[in-house]
Design a protein around this motif. Structure first.
Motif, PDB file in Angstrom:
ATOM      1  N   ASN A 192      52.501 -16.208 -55.067  1.00  0.00           N
ATOM      2  CA  ASN A 192      53.321 -15.068 -55.466  1.00  0.00           C
ATOM      3  C   ASN A 192      53.394 -14.084 -54.305  1.00  0.00           C
ATOM      4  OD1 ASN A 192      53.667 -15.639 -58.485  1.00  0.00           O
ATOM      5  ND2 ASN A 192      51.457 -15.740 -58.222  1.00  0.00           N
ATOM      6  N   SER A 193      54.489 -13.360 -54.247  1.00  0.00           N
ATOM      7  CA  SER A 193      54.667 -12.425 -53.148  1.00  0.00           C
ATOM      8  C   SER A 193      55.560 -11.283 -53.595  1.00  0.00           C
ATOM      9  CB  SER A 193      55.274 -13.142 -51.937  1.00  0.00           C
ATOM     10  OG  SER A 193      55.323 -12.271 -50.823  1.00  0.00           O
ATOM     11  N   ILE A 194      55.548 -10.216 -52.818  1.00  0.00           N
ATOM     12  CA  ILE A 194      56.434  -9.080 -53.059  1.00  0.00           C
ATOM     13  C   ILE A 194      57.520  -9.106 -51.992  1.00  0.00           C
ATOM     14  CG2 ILE A 194      56.601  -6.575 -53.202  1.00  0.00           C
ATOM     15  CD1 ILE A 194      53.675  -6.531 -54.067  1.00  0.00           C
ATOM     16  N   ILE A 195      58.747  -9.365 -52.416  1.00  0.00           N
ATOM     17  CA  ILE A 195      59.888  -9.416 -51.513  1.00  0.00           C
ATOM     18  C   ILE A 195      60.947  -8.465 -52.038  1.00  0.00           C
ATOM     19  CG2 ILE A 195      61.684 -10.858 -50.491  1.00  0.00           C
ATOM     20  CD1 ILE A 195      59.858 -13.248 -50.786  1.00  0.00           C
ATOM     21  N   ASN A 196      61.380  -7.548 -51.196  1.00  0.00           N
ATOM     22  CA  ASN A 196      62.378  -6.544 -51.609  1.00  0.00           C
ATOM     23  C   ASN A 196      61.947  -5.810 -52.872  1.00  0.00           C
ATOM     24  OD1 ASN A 196      63.991  -7.171 -49.430  1.00  0.00           O
ATOM     25  ND2 ASN A 196      65.269  -8.618 -50.567  1.00  0.00           N
ATOM     26  N   HIS A 197      60.653  -5.461 -52.916  1.00  0.00           N
ATOM     27  CA  HIS A 197      60.078  -4.675 -54.009  1.00  0.00           C
ATOM     28  C   HIS A 197      60.054  -5.432 -55.336  1.00  0.00           C
ATOM     29  CE1 HIS A 197      60.409  -1.419 -51.156  1.00  0.00           C
ATOM     30  NE2 HIS A 197      61.729  -1.554 -51.109  1.00  0.00           N
ATOM     31  N   ARG A 198      60.145  -6.755 -55.287  1.00  0.00           N
ATOM     32  CA  ARG A 198      60.049  -7.564 -56.501  1.00  0.00           C
ATOM     33  C   ARG A 198      58.988  -8.631 -56.319  1.00  0.00           C
ATOM     34  NH1 ARG A 198      65.610  -9.785 -58.743  1.00  0.00           N
ATOM     35  NH2 ARG A 198      64.042 -10.778 -60.095  1.00  0.00           N
ATOM     36  N   VAL A 199      58.298  -8.951 -57.425  1.00  0.00           N
ATOM     37  CA  VAL A 199      57.312 -10.034 -57.397  1.00  0.00           C
ATOM     38  C   VAL A 199      58.047 -11.353 -57.607  1.00  0.00           C
ATOM     39  CG1 VAL A 199      55.275 -11.035 -58.484  1.00  0.00           C
ATOM     40  CG2 VAL A 199      55.469  -8.549 -58.247  1.00  0.00           C
ATOM     41  N   VAL A 200      57.898 -12.267 -56.673  1.00  0.00           N
ATOM     42  CA  VAL A 200      58.566 -13.570 -56.751  1.00  0.00           C
ATOM     43  C   VAL A 200      57.515 -14.672 -56.645  1.00  0.00           C
ATOM     44  CG1 VAL A 200      60.707 -12.690 -55.776  1.00  0.00           C
ATOM     45  CG2 VAL A 200      58.966 -13.654 -54.263  1.00  0.00           C
ATOM     46  N   THR A 201      57.899 -15.861 -57.057  1.00  0.00           N
ATOM     47  CA  THR A 201      56.981 -16.997 -57.076  1.00  0.00           C
ATOM     48  C   THR A 201      57.490 -18.085 -56.144  1.00  0.00           C
ATOM     49  OG1 THR A 201      56.343 -16.543 -59.351  1.00  0.00           O
ATOM     50  CG2 THR A 201      55.894 -18.754 -58.523  1.00  0.00           C
ATOM     51  N   LEU A 202      56.570 -18.635 -55.328  1.00  0.00           N
ATOM     52  CA  LEU A 202      56.879 -19.764 -54.461  1.00  0.00           C
ATOM     53  C   LEU A 202      55.944 -20.911 -54.834  1.00  0.00           C
ATOM     54  CD1 LEU A 202      57.126 -16.998 -52.463  1.00  0.00           C
ATOM     55  CD2 LEU A 202      58.059 -18.763 -50.972  1.00  0.00           C
ATOM     56  N   PRO A 203      56.337 -21.754 -55.775  1.00  0.00           N
ATOM     57  CA  PRO A 203      55.480 -22.878 -56.161  1.00  0.00           C
ATOM     58  C   PRO A 203      55.434 -23.923 -55.061  1.00  0.00           C
ATOM     59  CG  PRO A 203      57.585 -23.011 -57.288  1.00  0.00           C
ATOM     60  CD  PRO A 203      57.594 -21.716 -56.546  1.00  0.00           C
ATOM     61  N   GLY A 204      54.266 -24.545 -54.900  1.00  0.00           N
ATOM     62  CA  GLY A 204      54.119 -25.554 -53.863  1.00  0.00           C
ATOM     63  C   GLY A 204      53.171 -26.661 -54.268  1.00  0.00           C
ATOM     64  N   LEU A 205      53.290 -27.784 -53.587  1.00  0.00           N
ATOM     65  CA  LEU A 205      52.398 -28.929 -53.750  1.00  0.00           C
ATOM     66  C   LEU A 205      51.788 -29.242 -52.397  1.00  0.00           C
ATOM     67  CD1 LEU A 205      54.611 -31.261 -55.983  1.00  0.00           C
ATOM     68  CD2 LEU A 205      52.704 -29.825 -56.726  1.00  0.00           C
ATOM     69  N   LYS A 206      50.467 -29.496 -52.381  1.00  0.00           N
ATOM     70  CA  LYS A 206      49.770 -29.728 -51.126  1.00  0.00           C
ATOM     71  C   LYS A 206      48.923 -31.001 -51.211  1.00  0.00           C
ATOM     72  CE  LYS A 206      47.829 -25.985 -49.352  1.00  0.00           C
ATOM     73  NZ  LYS A 206      47.091 -24.701 -49.280  1.00  0.00           N
ATOM     74  N   LEU A 207      48.978 -31.779 -50.156  1.00  0.00           N
ATOM     75  CA  LEU A 207      48.111 -32.935 -49.988  1.00  0.00           C
ATOM     76  C   LEU A 207      47.265 -32.710 -48.753  1.00  0.00           C
ATOM     77  CD1 LEU A 207      50.538 -35.921 -50.716  1.00  0.00           C
ATOM     78  CD2 LEU A 207      48.675 -35.103 -52.168  1.00  0.00           C
ATOM     79  N   GLY A 208      45.972 -33.026 -48.859  1.00  0.00           N
ATOM     80  CA  GLY A 208      45.099 -32.763 -47.724  1.00  0.00           C
ATOM     81  C   GLY A 208      43.912 -33.697 -47.652  1.00  0.00           C
ATOM     82  N   ILE A 209      43.159 -33.525 -46.593  1.00  0.00           N
ATOM     83  CA  ILE A 209      41.921 -34.262 -46.363  1.00  0.00           C
ATOM     84  C   ILE A 209      40.812 -33.247 -46.118  1.00  0.00           C
ATOM     85  CG2 ILE A 209      40.713 -35.953 -44.925  1.00  0.00           C
ATOM     86  CD1 ILE A 209      43.377 -37.130 -44.167  1.00  0.00           C
ATOM     87  N   GLU A 210      39.673 -33.471 -46.749  1.00  0.00           N
ATOM     88  CA  GLU A 210      38.502 -32.618 -46.548  1.00  0.00           C
ATOM     89  C   GLU A 210      37.492 -33.355 -45.684  1.00  0.00           C
ATOM     90  OE1 GLU A 210      35.146 -31.256 -49.556  1.00  0.00           O
ATOM     91  OE2 GLU A 210      36.997 -30.106 -49.834  1.00  0.00           O
ATOM     92  N   TRP A 211      36.980 -32.663 -44.654  1.00  0.00           N
ATOM     93  CA  TRP A 211      36.059 -33.258 -43.699  1.00  0.00           C
ATOM     94  C   TRP A 211      34.683 -32.621 -43.865  1.00  0.00           C
ATOM     95  CZ3 TRP A 211      38.580 -36.853 -40.514  1.00  0.00           C
ATOM     96  CH2 TRP A 211      39.968 -36.781 -40.520  1.00  0.00           C
TER      97      TRP A 211
END
Length: 210
Positions: free
Chosen positions: A29-48
């Motif tokens: 979530n973020s504040i852009i132009n004084h509004r709260v907006v949502t940026l949904p995402g999917l992440k794939l990773g490796i843990e070392w």
């Protein structure tokens, strides 16, 4: 017979000798132009070794937001403008403090994507501006709690900074980022299923077993 902590051959311990694959639902979530907006995402990773994580994520702005950029002169003055954003990001994360149940991490995401304006004319027709490449830098800190050996919930706080773009786009898109995430350890889940263990077991997460 109870299993001693040293006998746990999975990623319950913070330091581990092997790699594991992870999958995350990352709701930023973020504040852009004084509004709260949502940026949904999917992440794939490796843990070392339980300390360092790397991978890729894909994000898109779930809803357009009113843009403060000037309406092109060829469009009617009553035209409504919305900003759209999509990007991919590589990330690196380091566990600063942690135990089998809790951890505190810092993270850096470097993203590249495209942004454009979505114009709705008074007659209802839609015009899109040309897409522009945008680069994003997002440092953040996050906390995470393991619910089960293979499932963790977390939250974080950071800052999004566009680079290599014009000043108007930079002012619109930079700002604080706060997010929640659900992380699944695919390697641990596979081991549990293969070993016919209880999926919702707390083994290795109790303080007495550390």
């Amino acid at each position: 017979m109870p299993v001693a902590p040293a006998a746990l051959h999975d990623s319950v311990t913070v330091r581990q000798a092997h790699r594991r694959f992870t999958f995350q639902l990352d709701i930023r979530n973020s504040i852009i132009n004084h509004r709260v907006v949502t940026l949904p995402g999917l992440k794939l990773g490796i843990e070392w070794r339980g300390r360092i994580r790397t991978g890729l994520g894909v994000y898109l702005l779930s809803n357009g937001i009113p843009s403060r950029q000037p309406i092109p002169a060829e469009l009617p003055a009553a035209t409504a403008a919305e900003l759209r954003l999509r990007y991919v990001a590589g990330f690196g994360e380091y566990v600063v403090l942690g135990n089998p149940r809790w951890e505190l991490t810092n993270q850096l995401q470097l993203g590249v994507g495209k942004t454009y304006a979505h114009y709705e004319l008074p007659d209802g027709s839609v015009v899109r501006s040309p897409k522009r490449v945008i680069w994003l830098v997002e440092p953040s800190i996050a906390a995470q709690m393991r619910v089960y050996r293979w499932l963790a919930l977390g939250t974080g706080l950071g800052w999004r900074q566009p680079v290599f773009v014009n000043s108007l786009t930079q002012r619109e898109l930079n700002g604080p980022v706060f997010y929640g995430r659900v992380k699944v350890s695919l390697g641990d889940l596979y081991k549990i299923v293969r070993g016919r263990e209880r999926v919702f077991s707390q083994r290795g997460l109790r303080r007495s077993e550390w």
